[in-house]
Scaffold this motif. Structure first.
Motif: not given
Length: 286
Positions: A187, A167-172, A182, A185
């Motif tokens: 979690f 579930a890593w996601e781009a940090y925006k 952006t 990444e």
């Protein structure tokens, strides 16, 4: 307002806008016994603390190190220690640096086994016990409280700094002077606080990760717009510039960094990668 009151207010503002730094190996000469009044257990004194972050821009925010061991307040002769604790001072978020402990939730009897590298976020007023193994334990802690009620929890949240979820996601996020950004990444281990806003988890940069150069490095303007940010650098190296003073910092794995929300810095994650444990807190509920 008197001149004295103005000076105090200016001093307070200056302190709130300081970058405070430390290291997981910080060993001051003035470790202090950790003493508190627990509404469930009365006056307590267990282990000793060294404060690294003394303040935030809102709410009540502190961070530092805590340790138990032979000859330390509240510990047994072999350095083991039993602590009954309800986190009355606020949500406490922790990384175990050394040693091991069994944590038991009083209401359910549920047990967690924590060792070096474990992350745990303990919601305010959740009653539990720590049974710390000899000969010692050391942890990085952040205690946070806000006058604004948030989301009440009944259990702790646990992870590990080596976790690698899908579930890593781009940090925006949005920078006030630079617009949408952006980089890296993340979690989240926890996304709500018992009071105000509390978010914590892992963030990383590297080759092939959003916002990074081909060599894995990245440079961003940053003002911690979501709230005060307290972090423990886990891997890699960082160069940071305080754009308001020109002061430069060079961080490496093990360093602890406390950024006040609203302070303009330039953050450079050096190649090939950087990883950190982060806690963002805000007096307001988001």
């Amino acid at each position: 307002m008197s001149n004295g009151a103005v000076r105090r207010q200016n001093d307070e503002t200056a302190l709130q806008r300081q970058i405070e730094v430390g290291n997981r190996n910080y060993n001051p000469g003035n470790w202090v016994p950790f003493a508190w009044d627990d509404p469930k257990f009365g006056a307590q004194a267990k282990g000793e603390v060294a404060v690294i972050r003394s303040k935030g821009t809102g709410g009540s925010l502190q961070a530092g190190l805590w340790r138990t061991g032979i000859g330390i307040a509240g510990c047994e002769a072999d350095g083991s220690c039993h602590v009954d604790y309800s986190a009355p001072l606020g949500d406490e978020t922790i990384v175990i640096l050394e040693g091991s402990v069994t944590v038991t939730i009083a209401a359910t009897g549920k047990k967690y086994r924590l060792e070096a590298g474990s992350m745990i976020s303990h919601p305010k007023d959740v009653v539990l016990s720590w049974d710390i193994d000899p000969p010692f334990l050391k942890k990085f802690w952040v205690i946070w409280d806000s006058p604004n009620p948030g989301t009440r929890e009944t259990d702790v949240l646990v992870g590990n700094i080596s976790d690698n979820p899908d579930a890593w996601e781009a940090y925006k996020w949005v920078e006030p002077d630079h617009g949408p950004q952006t980089c890296g990444e993340l979690f989240a281990l926890r996304s709500t606080g018992s009071t105000g806003t509390l978010k914590c988890g892992l963030w990383r940069t590297g080759v092939g990760i959003a916002g990074c150069k081909p060599d894995g490095s990245s440079t961003i303007p940053y003002t911690a717009p979501l709230g005060d940010e307290t972090m423990l650098l886990l891997e890699g190296q960082v160069h940071m510039v305080n754009e308001e003073t020109g002061e430069e910092y060079h961080f490496k794995a093990g360093d602890i960094v406390a950024l006040p929300s609203g302070l303009k810095v330039t953050w450079t994650s050096k190649a090939p990668f950087v990883k950190k444990f982060w806690i963002i807190t805000n007096e307001k509920v988001s």
